[in-house]
Design a protein around this motif. Sequence first.
Motif, short mmCIF file in Angstrom:
data_model
loop_
_atom_site.label_atom_id
_atom_site.label_comp_id
_atom_site.label_asym_id
_atom_site.label_seq_id
_atom_site.Cartn_x
_atom_site.Cartn_y
_atom_site.Cartn_z
N CYS A 1 -27.79 -17.52 46.99
CA CYS A 1 -29.20 -17.66 46.60
C CYS A 1 -29.93 -18.41 47.71
CB CYS A 1 -29.33 -18.42 45.29
SG CYS A 1 -31.05 -18.66 44.78
N ASN A 2 -31.00 -17.82 48.23
CA ASN A 2 -31.75 -18.48 49.29
C ASN A 2 -33.03 -19.14 48.76
OD1 ASN A 2 -33.51 -16.36 48.85
ND2 ASN A 2 -33.25 -15.41 50.86
N TYR A 3 -33.19 -19.17 47.43
CA TYR A 3 -34.38 -19.78 46.87
C TYR A 3 -34.20 -21.30 46.76
CZ TYR A 3 -38.06 -21.05 43.58
OH TYR A 3 -39.13 -21.66 42.98
N ARG B 1 -31.76 -12.85 30.14
CA ARG B 1 -31.67 -13.75 31.29
C ARG B 1 -30.63 -13.22 32.25
NH1 ARG B 1 -27.74 -17.79 31.67
NH2 ARG B 1 -29.23 -19.36 32.40
N GLY B 2 -30.46 -13.92 33.36
CA GLY B 2 -29.55 -13.46 34.39
C GLY B 2 -28.10 -13.50 33.96
N CYS B 3 -27.43 -14.64 34.13
CA CYS B 3 -26.02 -14.74 33.76
C CYS B 3 -25.90 -14.94 32.26
CB CYS B 3 -25.35 -15.89 34.51
SG CYS B 3 -23.57 -15.99 34.22
N LEU B 4 -25.28 -13.97 31.59
CA LEU B 4 -25.12 -14.01 30.13
C LEU B 4 -23.72 -14.45 29.71
CD1 LEU B 4 -26.97 -10.72 29.12
CD2 LEU B 4 -27.74 -13.06 28.69
N TYR C 1 -32.54 -11.62 39.89
CA TYR C 1 -33.56 -10.62 39.57
C TYR C 1 -34.55 -11.14 38.53
CZ TYR C 1 -35.70 -6.22 38.13
OH TYR C 1 -36.60 -5.24 37.84
N TYR C 2 -34.06 -11.97 37.61
CA TYR C 2 -34.93 -12.44 36.53
C TYR C 2 -35.87 -13.54 37.01
CZ TYR C 2 -32.07 -9.27 34.03
OH TYR C 2 -31.45 -8.11 33.66
N ARG C 3 -35.53 -14.20 38.11
CA ARG C 3 -36.48 -15.07 38.81
C ARG C 3 -37.50 -14.23 39.55
NH1 ARG C 3 -36.19 -15.87 44.08
NH2 ARG C 3 -33.90 -15.75 44.21
N ILE C 4 -37.00 -13.26 40.33
CA ILE C 4 -37.88 -12.41 41.13
C ILE C 4 -38.88 -11.68 40.24
CG2 ILE C 4 -37.88 -10.30 42.53
CD1 ILE C 4 -35.24 -11.38 43.79
N LEU C 5 -38.41 -11.18 39.11
CA LEU C 5 -39.29 -10.47 38.18
C LEU C 5 -40.48 -11.35 37.80
CD1 LEU C 5 -38.16 -8.32 35.20
CD2 LEU C 5 -39.69 -10.22 34.75
N ARG C 6 -40.22 -12.60 37.50
CA ARG C 6 -41.30 -13.50 37.10
C ARG C 6 -42.17 -13.90 38.28
NH1 ARG C 6 -37.45 -13.30 33.63
NH2 ARG C 6 -37.89 -13.69 31.41
N GLN C 7 -41.56 -14.10 39.43
CA GLN C 7 -42.36 -14.42 40.62
C GLN C 7 -43.29 -13.27 40.98
OE1 GLN C 7 -38.90 -15.27 43.12
NE2 GLN C 7 -39.66 -17.36 43.42
N ARG C 8 -42.77 -12.06 40.93
CA ARG C 8 -43.58 -10.89 41.29
C ARG C 8 -44.68 -10.64 40.26
NH1 ARG C 8 -41.21 -7.11 44.68
NH2 ARG C 8 -43.23 -6.06 44.44
N ALA C 9 -44.34 -10.78 38.99
CA ALA C 9 -45.35 -10.59 37.94
C ALA C 9 -46.46 -11.63 38.08
CB ALA C 9 -44.71 -10.68 36.57
N CYS D 1 -32.40 -17.46 35.03
CA CYS D 1 -31.47 -16.98 36.05
C CYS D 1 -30.09 -17.56 35.78
CB CYS D 1 -31.98 -17.36 37.44
SG CYS D 1 -30.78 -17.07 38.77
N GLY D 2 -29.92 -18.82 36.09
CA GLY D 2 -28.65 -19.49 35.83
C GLY D 2 -27.62 -19.33 36.93
N GLY D 3 -27.90 -18.44 37.90
CA GLY D 3 -26.92 -18.20 38.96
C GLY D 3 -25.68 -17.50 38.42
#
Length: 358
Positions: free
Chosen positions: A350-352, A262-265, A235-243, A329-331
Amino acid sequence: MPNNIKPESKTPPLRLVAWETTRNCNLSCVHCRAAATRGPYTGELDTSASFRLLDQIAETGKPIIILTGGEPLLRPDIFEIAQYGTKKGLRMVMAPNGTLVDRDAAMKMKVAGIQRISISIDGATKARHDGFRGVDGAFDSAMKGIAAAKAADIEFQINTTITKLNKDQIPAILKLAESLGAAALHIFLLVPTGRGKYIVDQAISADEYESTLNWFYDQREKSSLTLKATCAPHYYRILRQRAHADGKSVTFDSHGLDAVTRGCLGGIGFCFISHTGIVQPCGFLDLNCGDVKESSFYDIWHESDVFTSLRDYNRLEGKCGFCEFARVCGGCRARAFESTGNFLAEEPLCNYMPKRAS
């Protein structure tokens, strides 16, 4: 551990601790990471050990403490523990399933300083939720619990674990959360551990994962709720891509706390403590990073080899290792571990494809 001021270090600040205060539970949820039942479970930290743990956490930082389970309200001293943490200056929250929250329990939460509770709703109707939770009447009881919390003026959020069993229900669950007056909706993507291993075939695919998180992003400006994706680092990748696609920068003013997390904390700003005192990166990543009965929590947080590895993003493997979004992200390290036995392997859902691979 000496009580003198600790020296500065590169260890990231501790922001959030989920503590499994008990593994006993009155439900039998199909996805439960702990496969929790009525128990009994042995080796649970007693009251005095619980107080010592909170002392050590307070020496390490001032994180939010999530009192979870199992079902935390099945622990007789849970309000004593919550009040002790409050007096230590820790922000105490609780994750009951809602079925045991009545007027008396809600008032005791309020007195003990519980700032918020999270109640899991995995279906927008009684039939869908009860089927997921494994107990008839769970939905109605959770609704009564929410009403009791509201009457006691305790803030609450709705948590939802997304699988193929309920993916179609997520828009309706969002509307339900809004109608109930929730402060937030947190979605969790299934991590197949505990009983979740037995419904691994119900985990959504990488493409469904991507579309679900894009839909969730679209709700940000439509919903009055605070929306947060957990166990969903993409989601934290998508958020930046969309923004970026909208010509925007991701800032605190525009995206709130999503901009500064970030994603995985796991092991970075967050950790999990089991009912027996075993510290893990998260509840889904079953790696023993230390035992609070044998070592201080401060030392575990600062010195665990697993935590040190997780904090070095250069150690990520596969495409996660060269992804330009690794730092945000970090997966999911737990899904990587369950899939490969290697917690540093690439995220399996992850399909990215990172640009550095092209």
